[in-house]
Design a protein around this motif. Structure first.
Motif, PDB file in Angstrom:
ATOM      1  N   ARG A  58     -11.696   4.867   4.529  1.00  0.00           N
ATOM      2  CA  ARG A  58     -11.576   6.154   3.829  1.00  0.00           C
ATOM      3  C   ARG A  58     -10.472   6.090   2.769  1.00  0.00           C
ATOM      4  N   THR A  59      -9.377   5.421   3.094  1.00  0.00           N
ATOM      5  CA  THR A  59      -8.286   5.263   2.142  1.00  0.00           C
ATOM      6  C   THR A  59      -8.754   4.465   0.930  1.00  0.00           C
ATOM      7  N   ILE A  62     -11.012   6.683  -1.236  1.00  0.00           N
ATOM      8  CA  ILE A  62     -10.230   7.655  -2.014  1.00  0.00           C
ATOM      9  C   ILE A  62      -9.598   6.975  -3.228  1.00  0.00           C
ATOM     10  N   GLN A  66     -10.420   7.845  -7.132  1.00  0.00           N
ATOM     11  CA  GLN A  66      -9.361   8.211  -8.070  1.00  0.00           C
ATOM     12  C   GLN A  66      -9.437   7.362  -9.334  1.00  0.00           C
TER      13      GLN A  66
END
Length: 72
Positions: A58-59, A62, A66
């Motif tokens: 998930r990191t 993200i 971005q």
């Protein structure tokens, strides 16, 4: 004795830990190709909705999103 549900959960946990699954999706996000990114976003959404991504994954997602936002 494993039921089909238990086997599904065991298979899911195995997939859940594989970071190789995310690599193609993250590479597409880096490609800056809007058409491919649109397809990948739908796939990522499904993976997240089915809780098929680890916290580390998930990191990474993200961070990739971005970058996509910064390109546009």
């Amino acid at each position: 004795m494993f039921t089909s549900l238990h086997r599904s959960q065991a298979a899911f946990l195995h997939i859940h830990t594989l970071q190789e699954i995310l690599r193609p999706f993250l590479l597409v996000c880096e490609s800056k190709n809007p058409r491919l990114i649109g397809i990948v976003l739908g796939s990522i959404q499904k993976l997240l909705a089915h809780n098929a991504v680890s916290d580390e994954g998930r990191t990474q997602i993200i961070a990739a999103l971005q970058q996509v936002r910064a390109y546009s």
